[in-house]
Design a protein around this motif. Sequence first.
Motif, PDB file in Angstrom:
ATOM      1  N   LYS A  34      64.284 -15.768  -1.376  1.00  0.00           N
ATOM      2  CA  LYS A  34      63.251 -14.811  -1.773  1.00  0.00           C
ATOM      3  C   LYS A  34      63.830 -13.394  -1.849  1.00  0.00           C
ATOM      4  O   LYS A  34      63.580 -12.656  -2.806  1.00  0.00           O
ATOM      5  CB  LYS A  34      62.080 -14.859  -0.791  1.00  0.00           C
ATOM      6  N   GLU A  35      64.617 -13.016  -0.864  1.00  0.00           N
ATOM      7  CA  GLU A  35      65.255 -11.691  -0.857  1.00  0.00           C
ATOM      8  C   GLU A  35      66.222 -11.552  -2.034  1.00  0.00           C
ATOM      9  O   GLU A  35      66.287 -10.504  -2.683  1.00  0.00           O
ATOM     10  CB  GLU A  35      66.004 -11.490   0.461  1.00  0.00           C
ATOM     11  N   GLU A  77      64.262 -10.976  -5.176  1.00  0.00           N
ATOM     12  CA  GLU A  77      63.691  -9.618  -5.134  1.00  0.00           C
ATOM     13  C   GLU A  77      64.734  -8.575  -5.535  1.00  0.00           C
ATOM     14  O   GLU A  77      64.479  -7.697  -6.352  1.00  0.00           O
ATOM     15  CB  GLU A  77      63.172  -9.335  -3.719  1.00  0.00           C
ATOM     16  N   ILE A  78      65.912  -8.673  -4.958  1.00  0.00           N
ATOM     17  CA  ILE A  78      66.977  -7.714  -5.260  1.00  0.00           C
ATOM     18  C   ILE A  78      67.404  -7.819  -6.723  1.00  0.00           C
ATOM     19  O   ILE A  78      67.548  -6.814  -7.415  1.00  0.00           O
ATOM     20  CB  ILE A  78      68.171  -7.917  -4.302  1.00  0.00           C
ATOM     21  N   ALA A  92      65.706  -9.129  -9.323  1.00  0.00           N
ATOM     22  CA  ALA A  92      64.625  -8.801 -10.252  1.00  0.00           C
ATOM     23  C   ALA A  92      64.385  -7.298 -10.350  1.00  0.00           C
ATOM     24  O   ALA A  92      63.998  -6.797 -11.404  1.00  0.00           O
ATOM     25  CB  ALA A  92      63.337  -9.499  -9.828  1.00  0.00           C
ATOM     26  N   ASN A  93      64.627  -6.597  -9.265  1.00  0.00           N
ATOM     27  CA  ASN A  93      64.363  -5.158  -9.233  1.00  0.00           C
ATOM     28  C   ASN A  93      65.634  -4.315  -9.318  1.00  0.00           C
ATOM     29  O   ASN A  93      65.578  -3.099  -9.137  1.00  0.00           O
ATOM     30  CB  ASN A  93      63.568  -4.802  -7.980  1.00  0.00           C
ATOM     31  N   LYS A  96      68.036  -3.836  -7.325  1.00  0.00           N
ATOM     32  CA  LYS A  96      68.247  -3.041  -6.119  1.00  0.00           C
ATOM     33  C   LYS A  96      69.697  -3.136  -5.659  1.00  0.00           C
ATOM     34  O   LYS A  96      70.413  -4.091  -5.983  1.00  0.00           O
ATOM     35  CB  LYS A  96      67.327  -3.538  -4.990  1.00  0.00           C
TER      36      LYS A  96
END
Length: 78
Positions: free
Chosen positions: A56-57, A60-61, A63-64, A66
């Motif tokens: 999940k992390e 998230e990283i 997709a964004n 980060k």
Amino acid sequence: GDECSFRHSPARRKGLTVVFSRRMKHTYPRAIRLVEAGAVNVKRLITHQFPLTKAKEAFEIAANYKDQVIKAVITGPK
């Protein structure tokens, strides 16, 4: 036939979003040959690695965009 048609009213009612993706014609075989020949080091593109438990992390990283991510890899059990 590079064509697709559908009624707009159900799509509009359901709030569907249509996204198109462009790919470059005949580039994959050439890219694979370059990697196989060692002309391109794809491992250098991997900037982040995550165990499956942190998938999940990782998403998230990635997709964004980060933490200056280029490529995030999720590793499974060995």
